[in-house]
Write a protein that holds these residues in place. Sequence first.
Motif, PDB file in Angstrom:
ATOM      1  N   UNK A   1       0.116   7.475  -3.499  1.00  0.00           N
ATOM      2  CA  UNK A   1       0.903   6.341  -3.634  1.00  0.00           C
ATOM      3  C   UNK A   1      -0.116   5.464  -4.469  1.00  0.00           C
ATOM      4  N   UNK A   2      -1.012   5.146  -4.321  1.00  0.00           N
ATOM      5  CA  UNK A   2      -1.928   4.385  -5.327  1.00  0.00           C
ATOM      6  C   UNK A   2      -1.731   4.642  -6.874  1.00  0.00           C
ATOM      7  N   UNK A   3      -1.694   5.882  -7.207  1.00  0.00           N
ATOM      8  CA  UNK A   3      -1.345   6.317  -8.652  1.00  0.00           C
ATOM      9  C   UNK A   3       0.090   5.939  -9.189  1.00  0.00           C
ATOM     10  N   UNK A   4       0.906   6.264  -7.945  1.00  0.00           N
ATOM     11  CA  UNK A   4       2.404   5.774  -8.326  1.00  0.00           C
ATOM     12  C   UNK A   4       2.588   4.328  -8.620  1.00  0.00           C
ATOM     13  N   UNK A   5       2.101   3.737  -7.651  1.00  0.00           N
ATOM     14  CA  UNK A   5       2.194   2.219  -7.896  1.00  0.00           C
ATOM     15  C   UNK A   5       1.775   1.682  -9.213  1.00  0.00           C
ATOM     16  N   UNK A   6       0.357   2.127  -9.638  1.00  0.00           N
ATOM     17  CA  UNK A   6      -0.361   1.666 -10.599  1.00  0.00           C
ATOM     18  C   UNK A   6       0.454   1.900 -11.829  1.00  0.00           C
ATOM     19  N   UNK A   7       1.039   3.245 -11.755  1.00  0.00           N
ATOM     20  CA  UNK A   7       2.075   3.299 -13.057  1.00  0.00           C
ATOM     21  C   UNK A   7       3.394   2.835 -13.113  1.00  0.00           C
ATOM     22  N   UNK A   8       3.784   2.162 -12.015  1.00  0.00           N
ATOM     23  CA  UNK A   8       5.069   1.455 -11.862  1.00  0.00           C
ATOM     24  C   UNK A   8       4.959   0.203 -12.253  1.00  0.00           C
ATOM     25  N   UNK A   9       5.625  -0.200 -13.342  1.00  0.00           N
ATOM     26  CA  UNK A   9       5.594  -1.595 -13.792  1.00  0.00           C
ATOM     27  C   UNK A   9       6.240  -2.512 -13.017  1.00  0.00           C
ATOM     28  N   UNK A  10       7.301  -2.415 -12.085  1.00  0.00           N
ATOM     29  CA  UNK A  10       8.008  -3.194 -11.248  1.00  0.00           C
ATOM     30  C   UNK A  10       7.030  -3.721 -10.130  1.00  0.00           C
ATOM     31  N   UNK A  11       6.128  -2.894  -9.615  1.00  0.00           N
ATOM     32  CA  UNK A  11       5.080  -3.263  -8.668  1.00  0.00           C
ATOM     33  C   UNK A  11       4.057  -4.212  -9.390  1.00  0.00           C
ATOM     34  N   UNK A  12       3.986  -5.572  -9.047  1.00  0.00           N
ATOM     35  CA  UNK A  12       3.186  -6.269  -9.742  1.00  0.00           C
ATOM     36  C   UNK A  12       1.581  -6.374  -9.078  1.00  0.00           C
ATOM     37  N   UNK A  13       1.540  -5.964  -7.633  1.00  0.00           N
ATOM     38  CA  UNK A  13       0.137  -5.835  -7.264  1.00  0.00           C
ATOM     39  C   UNK A  13       0.353  -4.781  -5.586  1.00  0.00           C
ATOM     40  N   UNK A  14      -0.862  -4.690  -5.310  1.00  0.00           N
ATOM     41  CA  UNK A  14      -0.925  -3.742  -4.289  1.00  0.00           C
ATOM     42  C   UNK A  14      -1.820  -4.371  -3.199  1.00  0.00           C
ATOM     43  N   UNK A  15      -1.496  -4.105  -1.718  1.00  0.00           N
ATOM     44  CA  UNK A  15      -2.240  -4.327  -0.541  1.00  0.00           C
ATOM     45  C   UNK A  15      -2.717  -3.114  -0.041  1.00  0.00           C
ATOM     46  N   UNK A  16      -3.933  -3.079   0.054  1.00  0.00           N
ATOM     47  CA  UNK A  16      -4.586  -1.870   0.690  1.00  0.00           C
ATOM     48  C   UNK A  16      -4.791  -2.337   2.154  1.00  0.00           C
ATOM     49  N   UNK A  17      -3.957  -1.751   3.100  1.00  0.00           N
ATOM     50  CA  UNK A  17      -3.870  -1.966   4.581  1.00  0.00           C
ATOM     51  C   UNK A  17      -4.867  -0.871   4.979  1.00  0.00           C
ATOM     52  N   UNK A  18      -6.319  -1.196   5.593  1.00  0.00           N
ATOM     53  CA  UNK A  18      -7.119  -0.253   6.209  1.00  0.00           C
ATOM     54  C   UNK A  18      -7.393  -0.419   7.806  1.00  0.00           C
ATOM     55  N   UNK A  19      -7.325   0.326   8.525  1.00  0.00           N
ATOM     56  CA  UNK A  19      -7.303   0.557   9.922  1.00  0.00           C
ATOM     57  C   UNK A  19      -7.919   1.938  10.159  1.00  0.00           C
ATOM     58  N   UNK A  20      -9.204   2.210   9.871  1.00  0.00           N
ATOM     59  CA  UNK A  20      -9.999   3.443   9.858  1.00  0.00           C
ATOM     60  C   UNK A  20     -11.371   3.204  10.050  1.00  0.00           C
ATOM     61  N   UNK A  21     -11.823   4.158  10.780  1.00  0.00           N
ATOM     62  CA  UNK A  21     -13.535   4.264  11.129  1.00  0.00           C
ATOM     63  C   UNK A  21     -13.941   5.051   9.931  1.00  0.00           C
ATOM     64  N   UNK A  22     -13.393   5.333   8.834  1.00  0.00           N
ATOM     65  CA  UNK A  22     -13.963   6.200   7.801  1.00  0.00           C
ATOM     66  C   UNK A  22     -13.607   7.703   8.015  1.00  0.00           C
ATOM     67  N   UNK A  23     -14.399   8.592   7.459  1.00  0.00           N
ATOM     68  CA  UNK A  23     -14.066   9.858   7.273  1.00  0.00           C
ATOM     69  C   UNK A  23     -14.946  10.548   6.465  1.00  0.00           C
ATOM     70  N   UNK A  24     -14.407  11.663   5.627  1.00  0.00           N
ATOM     71  CA  UNK A  24     -15.098  12.498   4.698  1.00  0.00           C
ATOM     72  C   UNK A  24     -15.710  11.727   3.681  1.00  0.00           C
ATOM     73  N   UNK A  25     -16.736  12.109   3.152  1.00  0.00           N
ATOM     74  CA  UNK A  25     -17.294  11.618   1.931  1.00  0.00           C
ATOM     75  C   UNK A  25     -16.451  11.552   0.553  1.00  0.00           C
TER      76      UNK A  25
END
Length: 308
Positions: free
Chosen positions: A74-98
């Motif tokens: 998803x992040x890579x797709x939005x990075x390449x999409x010129x119509x997407x002007x910016x990104x919000x990363x919504x995090x609700x996580x205790x973490x996980x694998x390194x």
Amino acid sequence: MTTPTTPPPAAPANSSKGSFKKGLGWFVVILLALFAGSALMGRFFGNGEFDGREKIALVEVTGVIMDSGDIVRQLSQYRRDDEIKAIVLRVDSPGGGVAPSQEIYEEVLRIRAGNKKIYTSMGSMAASGGYYIACPTDRIFANPGTLTGSIGVIMAFSNASELIGKIGIKPEVIKSGKYKDIGSPTRAMTKAERKHMQKVSDDVHDQFITAVSEGRGLAMKAARKLSDGRVFTGRQAMNYKLVDDLGGLEETIQQLAQAIGIQGRPRIVVEKPESSLLEMLMGARMTESLETSLWPTQLPRLLYLWLP
């Protein structure tokens, strides 16, 4: 003398049925046309795809991070999409694998290198690996009561040698290399093995501290002081410069839109994941709880995870 009139022939029964079906068909066609027209008008003038508003993408990271593939895609797709002007990363996580956390982290760095802004909005929890993926973003927003921090590494092993002895099982292991079966549940770990694994853990911990130092613009000494595994509230984290502002998702979106010069509210693009049958039957949160409760029984792995 009047001639008797002959009554007109009755319409065939099949004809009346055919007229009814034809009328019903036209009714359905008209109904569908009205529905499609309404949807199209909504797209042009409402919240839809063609309403003319500039787009901000929302990428949601929820639950334990054990696989980075979908988030990185998803992040890579939005990075390449010129119509997407910016990104919000919504995090609700205790973490996980390194490794999965580091893969998401690297993709965030690529977004910033491409001069596209990315902000983090923390939900109820963004700890350990959840904080790791947030720290390189342009700006971090947390709620006052968000649990965050937990900058540390954990690697758990189970020693079942006493239980194995009680039930009369005697394991036999053939190995090449004296460290090949480190962490085996059939025996206690030796001092040399524990020392080696501590070095592994310390190295991965240093990688986390470096990421925090670089992402938050903190001196290594200051970052290391905060990296003893403690969790903080959002308000405490702001005092320690681990987050930038207090506010929820809506505040994050508004501030990001303002920062990139969007007038009014942007259109939010979000990809909804498909639910598995188990999630539909039991609820997504319950399946996440099952995953987190089972993690110690899995193969040992390095984790950026806060799980009391």
